[in-house]
Scaffold this motif. Structure first.
Motif, PDB file in Angstrom:
ATOM      1  N   GLU A  96      16.618  -1.090   0.244  1.00  0.00           N
ATOM      2  CA  GLU A  96      15.452  -1.970   0.265  1.00  0.00           C
ATOM      3  C   GLU A  96      14.674  -1.809   1.566  1.00  0.00           C
ATOM      4  N   LYS A  97      15.388  -1.523   2.656  1.00  0.00           N
ATOM      5  CA  LYS A  97      14.760  -1.463   3.979  1.00  0.00           C
ATOM      6  C   LYS A  97      14.300  -0.065   4.372  1.00  0.00           C
ATOM      7  N   GLY A  98      14.832   0.959   3.743  1.00  0.00           N
ATOM      8  CA  GLY A  98      14.486   2.312   4.168  1.00  0.00           C
ATOM      9  C   GLY A  98      14.572   3.318   3.046  1.00  0.00           C
ATOM     10  N   ASP A  99      14.130   4.529   3.328  1.00  0.00           N
ATOM     11  CA  ASP A  99      14.140   5.608   2.345  1.00  0.00           C
ATOM     12  C   ASP A  99      15.557   6.127   2.120  1.00  0.00           C
ATOM     13  N   LEU A 100      15.762   6.725   0.966  1.00  0.00           N
ATOM     14  CA  LEU A 100      17.045   7.359   0.665  1.00  0.00           C
ATOM     15  C   LEU A 100      17.368   8.440   1.693  1.00  0.00           C
ATOM     16  N   SER A 101      16.348   9.177   2.123  1.00  0.00           N
ATOM     17  CA  SER A 101      16.558  10.270   3.072  1.00  0.00           C
ATOM     18  C   SER A 101      17.026   9.785   4.434  1.00  0.00           C
ATOM     19  N   ALA A 102      16.866   8.494   4.718  1.00  0.00           N
ATOM     20  CA  ALA A 102      17.351   7.926   5.971  1.00  0.00           C
ATOM     21  C   ALA A 102      18.648   7.163   5.775  1.00  0.00           C
ATOM     22  N   ALA A 103      18.665   6.275   4.793  1.00  0.00           N
ATOM     23  CA  ALA A 103      19.833   5.400   4.603  1.00  0.00           C
ATOM     24  C   ALA A 103      21.069   6.169   4.154  1.00  0.00           C
ATOM     25  N   TYR A 104      20.882   7.083   3.220  1.00  0.00           N
ATOM     26  CA  TYR A 104      22.049   7.787   2.671  1.00  0.00           C
ATOM     27  C   TYR A 104      22.755   8.661   3.710  1.00  0.00           C
ATOM     28  N   PRO A 105      22.022   9.492   4.479  1.00  0.00           N
ATOM     29  CA  PRO A 105      22.723  10.307   5.487  1.00  0.00           C
ATOM     30  C   PRO A 105      23.436   9.488   6.555  1.00  0.00           C
ATOM     31  N   VAL A 106      22.845   8.360   6.958  1.00  0.00           N
ATOM     32  CA  VAL A 106      23.514   7.528   7.963  1.00  0.00           C
ATOM     33  C   VAL A 106      24.809   6.965   7.395  1.00  0.00           C
ATOM     34  N   ALA A 107      24.725   6.375   6.199  1.00  0.00           N
ATOM     35  CA  ALA A 107      25.907   5.761   5.593  1.00  0.00           C
ATOM     36  C   ALA A 107      27.013   6.789   5.368  1.00  0.00           C
ATOM     37  N   ARG A 108      26.637   7.922   4.811  1.00  0.00           N
ATOM     38  CA  ARG A 108      27.621   8.953   4.509  1.00  0.00           C
ATOM     39  C   ARG A 108      28.002   9.775   5.740  1.00  0.00           C
ATOM     40  N   GLY A 109      27.134   9.752   6.746  1.00  0.00           N
ATOM     41  CA  GLY A 109      27.419  10.512   7.951  1.00  0.00           C
ATOM     42  C   GLY A 109      28.438   9.840   8.853  1.00  0.00           C
ATOM     43  N   VAL A 110      28.328   8.529   9.010  1.00  0.00           N
ATOM     44  CA  VAL A 110      29.269   7.836   9.902  1.00  0.00           C
ATOM     45  C   VAL A 110      30.608   7.580   9.219  1.00  0.00           C
ATOM     46  N   ALA A 111      30.630   7.535   7.897  1.00  0.00           N
ATOM     47  CA  ALA A 111      31.873   7.222   7.181  1.00  0.00           C
ATOM     48  C   ALA A 111      32.996   8.216   7.461  1.00  0.00           C
ATOM     49  N   PRO A 112      32.750   9.538   7.449  1.00  0.00           N
ATOM     50  CA  PRO A 112      33.861  10.466   7.716  1.00  0.00           C
ATOM     51  C   PRO A 112      34.474  10.285   9.100  1.00  0.00           C
ATOM     52  N   LEU A 113      33.644   9.993  10.096  1.00  0.00           N
ATOM     53  CA  LEU A 113      34.160   9.820  11.446  1.00  0.00           C
ATOM     54  C   LEU A 113      35.086   8.608  11.513  1.00  0.00           C
ATOM     55  N   MET A 114      34.630   7.490  10.932  1.00  0.00           N
ATOM     56  CA  MET A 114      35.455   6.284  10.943  1.00  0.00           C
ATOM     57  C   MET A 114      36.691   6.454  10.064  1.00  0.00           C
ATOM     58  N   THR A 115      36.539   7.150   8.952  1.00  0.00           N
ATOM     59  CA  THR A 115      37.671   7.368   8.057  1.00  0.00           C
ATOM     60  C   THR A 115      38.720   8.258   8.710  1.00  0.00           C
ATOM     61  N   ALA A 116      38.279   9.304   9.392  1.00  0.00           N
ATOM     62  CA  ALA A 116      39.228  10.196  10.063  1.00  0.00           C
ATOM     63  C   ALA A 116      40.012   9.457  11.133  1.00  0.00           C
ATOM     64  N   ALA A 117      39.324   8.602  11.893  1.00  0.00           N
ATOM     65  CA  ALA A 117      40.009   7.816  12.925  1.00  0.00           C
ATOM     66  C   ALA A 117      40.984   6.833  12.292  1.00  0.00           C
ATOM     67  N   GLY A 118      40.543   6.150  11.234  1.00  0.00           N
ATOM     68  CA  GLY A 118      41.417   5.192  10.560  1.00  0.00           C
ATOM     69  C   GLY A 118      42.613   5.852   9.909  1.00  0.00           C
ATOM     70  N   ALA A 119      42.394   7.029   9.325  1.00  0.00           N
ATOM     71  CA  ALA A 119      43.494   7.747   8.679  1.00  0.00           C
ATOM     72  C   ALA A 119      44.555   8.163   9.697  1.00  0.00           C
ATOM     73  N   ALA A 120      44.093   8.566  10.878  1.00  0.00           N
ATOM     74  CA  ALA A 120      45.048   8.945  11.924  1.00  0.00           C
ATOM     75  C   ALA A 120      45.870   7.748  12.397  1.00  0.00           C
TER      76      ALA A 120
END
Length: 240
Positions: A96-120
């Motif tokens: 609602e607040k931003g374009d798909l080209s902005a919101a999607y990469p941020v959401a999917r971009g930060v998730a692997p970093l946090m997931t990798a740290a949490g998995a460890a």
């Protein structure tokens, strides 16, 4: 006399890694497809609910035939379903607040970093040092690209979305490893997520708008629902 028949060599670790990567990449393509459907919807909350509902309806026959997952996995399913609702709402807010080209990469971009740290920390999963460096570079690149022209509000909601993705991925990775396979886990999760989200949308939009949304976009919801279930099923197959 002929010697004993040679047994096929067990699949090697590099082959397993390659297979998991291929499953994740196919999942990514399917995932983008249903996100496009949600973003393109006139009412994005209804679109997110419609896609989730369609996925649940597809899953129910399989659930009836195969039954619930192992009892030990059910607390993980319930926890993940609640987090998935939070994910759905934050994703809608980001779109609602931003374009798909902005919101999607941020959401999917930060998730692997946090997931990798949490998995460890919690799952005893680890990567070689170069793997973590790669995740940091990819995440930084995606976020840097998405930040250009994105509003602060859209980025904040996208970051919240990324956090929920990380949380439910860790919960589901732990849960699916307790069972024998991932199919029953995924379909049970999909059904419960749909039920909880239906309650939220019923309160926010009302039954009349929900029915109107289905009538107007049933085919799009169905396509997105099938793609969404398949995408997450492939991810959980990969983490197994």
């Amino acid at each position: 006399m002929a010697g004993p028949t040679a047994r096929p060599s067990p699949i090697t670790y590099p082959a397993l890694v390659l297979l998991a990567t291929e499953l994740a990449l196919i999942s990514a393509v399917l995932h983008v497809s249903w996100n496009l459907i949600v973003k393109a919807g006139k009412d994005r909350l209804l679109a997110q609910w419609g896609v989730t509902l369609a996925g649940a309806l597809v899953s129910v026959p399989v659930l009836i035939l195969r039954g619930l997952p192992e009892t030990g996995t059910l607390p993980f399913v319930a926890t993940s379903a609640v987090v998935h609702v939070a994910y759905s709402l934050s994703l809608v807010a980001a779109y609602e607040k931003g374009d798909l080209s902005a919101a999607y990469p941020v959401a999917r971009g930060v998730a692997p970093l946090m997931t990798a740290a949490g998995a460890a920390l919690w799952l005893d999963d680890s990567l070689p040092a170069l793997g973590y460096v790669g995740i940091v570079f990819v995440t930084s690149g995606l976020v840097a690209v998405a930040y250009r022209g994105a509003s602060g509000s859209a980025v904040r909601w996208a970051l919240v979305t990324g956090l929920t993705i990380s949380v439910y991925t860790l919960v589901d990775a732990a849960g699916v490893r307790l069972g024998d396979e991932s199919v029953r886990y995924v379909i049970t999760l999909t059904a419960l997520h749909s039920l909880l989200l239906t309650i939220v949308v019923l309160v926010r939009r009302g039954l009349t708008l929900m029915v109107a949304g289905i009538r107007a976009s049933a085919s799009a919801y169905a396509a997105g629902g099938v793609g969404g279930v398949a995408a997450y099923g492939l991810v959980l197959a990969a983490v197994r």
